[in-house]
Design a protein around this motif. Structure first.
Motif, short mmCIF file in Angstrom:
data_model
loop_
_atom_site.label_atom_id
_atom_site.label_comp_id
_atom_site.label_asym_id
_atom_site.label_seq_id
_atom_site.Cartn_x
_atom_site.Cartn_y
_atom_site.Cartn_z
N CYS A 39 0.72 -1.32 -0.09
CA CYS A 39 0.13 0.01 0.05
C CYS A 39 0.88 1.14 -0.01
O CYS A 39 0.57 2.13 -0.61
CB CYS A 39 -0.97 0.04 1.33
N GLY A 40 1.92 1.00 0.77
CA GLY A 40 2.86 2.28 0.66
C GLY A 40 3.46 2.65 -0.65
O GLY A 40 3.65 3.82 -1.22
N VAL A 41 3.94 1.71 -1.46
CA VAL A 41 4.37 1.81 -2.72
C VAL A 41 3.40 2.25 -3.68
O VAL A 41 3.58 3.19 -4.57
CB VAL A 41 4.98 0.27 -3.29
N GLY A 47 0.51 4.05 -2.89
CA GLY A 47 0.41 5.36 -2.46
C GLY A 47 1.58 6.22 -2.83
O GLY A 47 1.22 7.53 -3.42
N PHE A 48 2.77 5.96 -3.01
CA PHE A 48 3.73 6.74 -3.34
C PHE A 48 3.68 7.00 -5.06
O PHE A 48 3.85 8.14 -5.48
CB PHE A 48 5.17 6.03 -3.28
N GLY A 98 3.04 8.46 0.19
CA GLY A 98 3.28 7.05 0.32
C GLY A 98 3.42 6.32 1.47
O GLY A 98 2.94 5.36 1.99
N SER A 99 4.15 7.17 2.29
CA SER A 99 4.62 6.77 3.82
C SER A 99 3.48 6.68 4.58
O SER A 99 3.02 5.89 5.58
CB SER A 99 5.57 7.52 4.26
#
Length: 457
Positions: A184-186, A188-189, A225-226
């Motif tokens: 999900c972080g990737v 989101g980035f 992303g974070s």
């Protein structure tokens, strides 16, 4: 006369300093963070270390790590061929009201204590700044803006670092959850890069970052992303708490669900959060703005419906005020639902105990004992995960409400209006981004619970 003028020009600075010091003393003396969690009910699984003894001596309430010495393990009675007799001593669970002494023994309580005090002081200082008459021509220091600005920025930074530290606690979550959090972080980035560099047209998202350069847009995408990565597990806990608190599993167990007031707060928080996240989606926003259908008319064939909605909408200035108040209300509702969410997090262990107790004729309660222990041990970790998103929304919203040109007179800042607008714009966007991510993740998880793909156990 000159001395009187100097004192008057620095009156806001004195007021802010005295206010911050007074709040620090009050929060420290009254121990508000511990008082905020006081009275919650936690649960203890009984440990039958001597099955042959009497009830008074054979049962003791214990919170011990699973996998201890074999001699300390409860020894279930063997099943009789003639007559089955279940040892009811092993089916008990004890409820304990949390006090300050119990909370201090939990991991991350100290981090939550300091983060709570610092964040509340920062938010109240920013709130005070909006009610004071500020002379922006007097500079950043003399106007007193320096104190709420620093408290707000440091508070956001500390909360972000704290939720990152909590996210690295491996034993508090499953490996699959951490892997999904990374994915999900990737994603989101990548979505952040698309939004920050203006790939999305204006008729999709009502944000623009023309004041940011390429490096600033890249760091904004990293922050986005974070945020997505470290909000996945808290959103998962929130969805489970909402699922239990509103009794979606239809268990009709009063010890698991919550009262009508807490249930109302849960529904209100979820509805307001989802509604607020849609207010910056241009097609939805244009339906609420009088004369704001021009962009949407170019993107859809349903012109008559949108024109009617545009004529019935509100002026743009009123709509901006509504968005700001919804952003603030969403953060406050998430803060108010902190106690119900934590209580439901603890009640989740009771549900596990109840399911294991009735799963078979000879229940194996070792898993439920481990569940109860972990929920007790990581109580304050869950508190941090529920507390940080709500308080970050409030702090970022407070930073976005600073006066235009508040950086005037700052050494090394020549184009102060541009940098002031940049800080306000980024703070406002990140507050909305947290709400948007929170609503999307929680709604997706709730949909999986409704579909039966996920279940609480």
């Amino acid at each position: 006369m000159k001395l009187t003028t100097e004192i008057f020009s620095t009156s806001n600075l004195i007021v802010h300093a005295a206010f911050a010091i007074s709040l620090t003393l009050i929060l420290s003396l009254l121990k508000i963070p511990a008082l905020f969690l006081h009275g919650l009910h936690t649960y203890i699984h009984p440990d039958d270390v001597n099955p042959n003894a009497t009830t008074s001596s054979g049962i003791r309430a214990a919170i011990r790590r699973p996998g201890a010495a074999d001699s300390e393990h409860p020894k279930p009675r063997k099943k009789s061929k003639d007559n089955f007799e279940f040892d009811e001593n092993k089916a008990q669970i004890f409820r304990l009201k949390l006090t300050e002494g119990h909370l201090q023994s939990r991991i991350y309580f100290g981090d939550f204590y300091t983060a709570f005090n610092f964040s509340v002081i920062g938010f109240l200082s920013l709130s005070l700044h909006t009610f004071l008459r500020v002379d922006t021509d007097s500079g950043l220091v003399k106007s007193g803006t320096i104190i709420p600005l620093l408290l707000g920025l440091v508070g956001v930074s500390r909360l972000f670092i704290l939720i990152i530290r909590v996210g690295f606690q491996r034993s508090a979550s499953k490996r699959s959850e951490r892997q999904l959090s990374f994915v999900c972080g990737v994603l989101g980035f990548l979505l952040g890069l698309i939004i920050a560099f203006g790939v999305l047209p204006d008729w999709i998202l009502d944000f623009s970052f023309k004041s940011l350069d390429g490096l600033g847009k890249f760091f904004l995408a990293v922050s986005m992303g974070s945020t997505v990565g470290y909000l996945y597990i808290p959103a998962l806990r929130y969805a489970r708490a909402f699922w239990l608190g509103t009794d979606q599993i239809r268990s009709n167990l009063s010890i698991i669900s919550c009262g009508w007031l807490s249930r109302t707060l849960l529904y209100a928080s979820y509805i307001v959060t989802v509604f607020t996240s849609l207010l910056w989606i241009s097609p939805f926003a244009d339906l609420l703005i009088n004369g704001g259908a021009n962009r949407s008319q170019m993107a859809t064939n349903r012109r008559e419906v949108i024109e009617i909605a545009g004529r019935l909408g509100m002026p743009r200035s009123s709509f901006d005020n509504v968005r700001s108040w919804c952003l603030f209300g969403s953060g406050m509702l998430q803060f108010l639902t902190l106690r119900p969410n934590i209580q439901l997090f603890l009640n989740e262990a009771v549900l596990c105990w109840y399911q294991r107790l009735h799963a078979s004729k000879v229940p194996d309660l070792e898993y439920s004992r481990a569940k109860v222990f972990l929920h007790n041990h990581y109580l304050c970790l869950a508190v941090v995960q529920f507390f940080v998103p709500a308080m970050m929304i409030l702090l970022l919203f407070g930073l976005s409400q600073l006066d235009d040109g508040f950086l005037k007179g700052t050494p090394g800042v020549h184009n102060f209006k541009l940098y002031s607008a940049w800080v306000k714009e980024v703070a406002f966007f990140m507050a909305w981004w947290i709400i948007f991510v929170w609503s999307v993740l929680s709604s997706a998880i709730l949909a999986l619970y409704r579909h039966g793909t996920l279940y609480v156990s």
